[in-house]
Write a protein that holds these residues in place. Sequence first.
Motif, PDB file in Angstrom:
ATOM      1  N   HIS A   1      28.492  -6.154  54.727  1.00 29.74           N
ATOM      2  CA  HIS A   1      28.303  -4.714  54.551  1.00 29.74           C
ATOM      3  C   HIS A   1      26.831  -4.297  54.640  1.00 29.74           C
ATOM      4  O   HIS A   1      26.502  -3.294  55.287  1.00 29.74           O
ATOM      5  CB  HIS A   1      28.881  -4.324  53.188  1.00 29.74           C
ATOM      6  CG  HIS A   1      28.809  -2.865  52.872  1.00 29.74           C
ATOM      7  ND1 HIS A   1      29.731  -1.966  53.341  1.00 29.74           N
ATOM      8  CD2 HIS A   1      27.920  -2.143  52.136  1.00 29.74           C
ATOM      9  CE1 HIS A   1      29.410  -0.757  52.909  1.00 29.74           C
ATOM     10  NE2 HIS A   1      28.309  -0.832  52.170  1.00 29.74           N
TER      11      HIS A   1
ATOM     12  N   HIS B   1      24.632  -1.897  57.319  1.00 23.37           N
ATOM     13  CA  HIS B   1      23.728  -0.775  57.009  1.00 23.37           C
ATOM     14  C   HIS B   1      22.404  -0.931  57.769  1.00 23.37           C
ATOM     15  O   HIS B   1      21.828   0.047  58.229  1.00 23.37           O
ATOM     16  CB  HIS B   1      23.433  -0.722  55.509  1.00 23.37           C
ATOM     17  CG  HIS B   1      24.445   0.061  54.715  1.00 23.37           C
ATOM     18  ND1 HIS B   1      24.838   1.338  55.056  1.00 23.37           N
ATOM     19  CD2 HIS B   1      25.128  -0.245  53.578  1.00 23.37           C
ATOM     20  CE1 HIS B   1      25.728   1.777  54.173  1.00 23.37           C
ATOM     21  NE2 HIS B   1      25.932   0.835  53.266  1.00 23.37           N
TER      22      HIS B   1
ATOM     23  N   GLY C   1      24.934   2.418  46.465  1.00 25.00           N
ATOM     24  CA  GLY C   1      25.431   2.498  45.089  1.00 25.00           C
ATOM     25  C   GLY C   1      25.323   1.167  44.369  1.00 25.00           C
ATOM     26  O   GLY C   1      25.137   1.120  43.153  1.00 25.00           O
TER      27      GLY C   1
ATOM     28  N   ASP D   1      23.910   8.523  40.457  1.00 23.30           N
ATOM     29  CA  ASP D   1      25.275   8.916  40.090  1.00 23.30           C
ATOM     30  C   ASP D   1      25.404   9.170  38.589  1.00 23.30           C
ATOM     31  O   ASP D   1      26.005  10.161  38.157  1.00 23.30           O
ATOM     32  CB  ASP D   1      26.286   7.832  40.530  1.00 23.30           C
ATOM     33  CG  ASP D   1      26.417   7.762  42.046  1.00 23.30           C
ATOM     34  OD1 ASP D   1      26.016   8.728  42.723  1.00 23.30           O
ATOM     35  OD2 ASP D   1      26.900   6.740  42.552  1.00 23.30           O
TER      36      ASP D   1
ATOM     37  N   GLY E   1      24.820  11.587  44.091  1.00 20.41           N
ATOM     38  CA  GLY E   1      23.493  11.626  44.727  1.00 20.41           C
ATOM     39  C   GLY E   1      23.192  12.980  45.356  1.00 20.41           C
ATOM     40  O   GLY E   1      22.157  13.606  45.041  1.00 20.41           O
TER      41      GLY E   1
ATOM     42  N   GLU F   1      20.271  15.646  44.178  1.00 20.09           N
ATOM     43  CA  GLU F   1      19.198  16.031  45.112  1.00 20.09           C
ATOM     44  C   GLU F   1      19.104  17.563  45.189  1.00 20.09           C
ATOM     45  O   GLU F   1      18.005  18.134  45.185  1.00 20.09           O
ATOM     46  CB  GLU F   1      19.485  15.457  46.509  1.00 20.09           C
ATOM     47  CG  GLU F   1      18.400  15.818  47.515  1.00 20.09           C
ATOM     48  CD  GLU F   1      18.686  15.338  48.934  1.00 20.09           C
ATOM     49  OE1 GLU F   1      19.813  14.903  49.229  1.00 20.09           O
ATOM     50  OE2 GLU F   1      17.763  15.427  49.758  1.00 20.09           O
TER      51      GLU F   1
ATOM     52  N   GLY G   1      23.704   4.549  51.696  1.00 21.73           N
ATOM     53  CA  GLY G   1      24.051   5.917  51.291  1.00 21.73           C
ATOM     54  C   GLY G   1      22.890   6.745  50.767  1.00 21.73           C
ATOM     55  O   GLY G   1      22.732   7.925  51.123  1.00 21.73           O
TER      56      GLY G   1
ATOM     57  N   SER H   1      20.357   8.933  52.817  1.00 19.86           N
ATOM     58  CA  SER H   1      20.626  10.267  53.390  1.00 19.86           C
ATOM     59  C   SER H   1      19.857  11.348  52.634  1.00 19.86           C
ATOM     60  O   SER H   1      19.843  12.505  53.042  1.00 19.86           O
ATOM     61  CB  SER H   1      22.127  10.569  53.411  1.00 19.86           C
ATOM     62  OG  SER H   1      22.749  10.071  52.283  1.00 19.86           O
ATOM     63  N   ASN H   2      19.192  10.963  51.556  1.00 21.69           N
ATOM     64  CA  ASN H   2      18.432  11.898  50.732  1.00 21.69           C
ATOM     65  C   ASN H   2      17.150  12.356  51.463  1.00 21.69           C
ATOM     66  O   ASN H   2      16.328  11.531  51.859  1.00 21.69           O
ATOM     67  CB  ASN H   2      18.093  11.174  49.421  1.00 21.69           C
ATOM     68  CG  ASN H   2      17.332  12.013  48.439  1.00 21.69           C
ATOM     69  OD1 ASN H   2      16.212  12.409  48.710  1.00 21.69           O
ATOM     70  ND2 ASN H   2      17.936  12.273  47.298  1.00 21.69           N
TER      71      ASN H   2
ATOM     72  N   ASP I   1      28.641   4.959  53.798  1.00 20.02           N
ATOM     73  CA  ASP I   1      29.580   3.984  54.353  1.00 20.02           C
ATOM     74  C   ASP I   1      30.394   4.581  55.497  1.00 20.02           C
ATOM     75  O   ASP I   1      30.909   5.707  55.380  1.00 20.02           O
ATOM     76  CB  ASP I   1      30.510   3.466  53.254  1.00 20.02           C
ATOM     77  CG  ASP I   1      29.760   2.548  52.298  1.00 20.02           C
ATOM     78  OD1 ASP I   1      28.590   2.227  52.580  1.00 20.02           O
ATOM     79  OD2 ASP I   1      30.359   2.155  51.282  1.00 20.02           O
TER      80      ASP I   1
END
Length: 472
Positions: free
Chosen positions: A188, A192, A214, A244, A259, A263, A365, A368-369, A397
């Motif tokens: 996984h 990424h 996460g 979270d 998240g 933000e 994940g 993306s912030n 994901d």
Amino acid sequence: MAASFLSSLTFRFALLSNLYFVKRRGGACCINYIRSCRPSFKIRNISLFPQSRPQRLCFSSSAIAQAGSSRSLDREELVVLGIETSCDDTAAAVVRGNGEILGQIVSSQADLLSRYGGVAPKMAEEAHSLVIDQVVQQALDASNLTGEDLSAVAVTIGPGLSLCLRVGVTKARRVAGRFNLPIIGVHHMEAHALVARLVDSDLQFPFLALLISGGHNLLILARDVGHYVQLGTTIDDAIGEAYDKTARWLGLNISKGGGPALEELAREGDSDSVKFKIPMRQYKDCNFSYAGLKTQVRLAIESRSACVDNNPISSASFQDRKSRADIAASFQRVAVLHLEEKCERAIQWAKEMEPSINCLVVSGGVASNQYIRSRLSYVVERNRIRLVCPPPKLCTDNGVMVAWTGIEHFLLGRFDQPPPAREPEDYVYDIRPRWPLGEEYLHGKSEARSLKRARMHPSLTSIFKSSAQQNN
Ligand code: KG4
Ligand code: ZN
């Protein structure tokens, strides 16, 4: 007992004869048996072509087998289905060897998470099982393809929740078995990292990657496909977990994820108003820790009487909302300063190891912030390297990253033979819930982590290294 021992022996014998047959047939192909101490992944075969990276290779896909001949395959002709179920998203995608995304679907369990306060493995497994067939079918429909048009199936086999991984692996093996397709087990976190090479075709090895999600906080030096050096990891919680939890404690609506909600609220707050301590400054390494920051946030919430009685932010007074936004902004500032500091050091370490390094990939994940992206863009600027950040849809994901990683491995000849159309009942799935990506860099080792090594699978990199040694 005796019967199950006998059937396990029969299974092993059948597998070995099968592998032997493959070895005899495929001149370029050699097979390794990788054993581990855990019964759930007793034997795994990995087929490796020689070290060179063929752009064209011969293999038998269903279409080719039906035509009764094997032929070389262009990147463009390669079409891979990727399946991802390691945590709370059920995702599938169909990707062409040249990186063209033909179709992708993600079914999120964020709503379940917000109702139950976290990922409950049994519930997540049920949710995956409910939608997996539909998600895969929709990805194929969106691509205007059927299973017969595929060249291979890639699926995440770890790390992640074993019950959830099993849903994806079962589905992948069913599709691969039905259409006689090779299957590729994907890591996984490697997915990424490697999806950045789909997005940016100029991205060459070696590169540095910060992978933030996460469950993981990794700084890795990527030397090649399947070859990583872990410069740092988290000694407790990952940054996504801290986002979270903070979002939940601040009473945010987390139906679309904690998240993103945090933000958004942080934009309203003053990031200097609450003085949180930056974690692990005294450690001159590249490791992370977010558990202490979480505790600081909890204490700040309690001492400011924000979120009294857990009331949601939608019913907060103006003053209360402002107070929560200040905590959110201050948390985010310090959480990201921690990333910045460790990235600065990792860039130095990576340059010492590989002076040609000129790129930092940020994915997972949390990448993306937008605030994180902008802060890290200053870090790379200062260090005269460039930043590659996949678009947010490919950071969280998704099936594309799994299909693409499958393609990268497939082109190196790393795939398993098609499973039988009907799997034996006692078949032991190769699932790796705890599976490190790379080998630890000596300076990056930490005492705390060495205590948590029980039931851990050998790292992806060490598996490929020992395969290569056995083949020499
Ligand atoms: O990679 P991912 O989709 O799943 C795992 O492998 O864990 O990462 C999920 C994590 C969650 O903690 C989620 O809250 C976080 O990524 N996340 C964000 C943002 N979008 C997703 N965290 C901060 N800001 C965001 N915009
Ligand atoms: Zn992830």
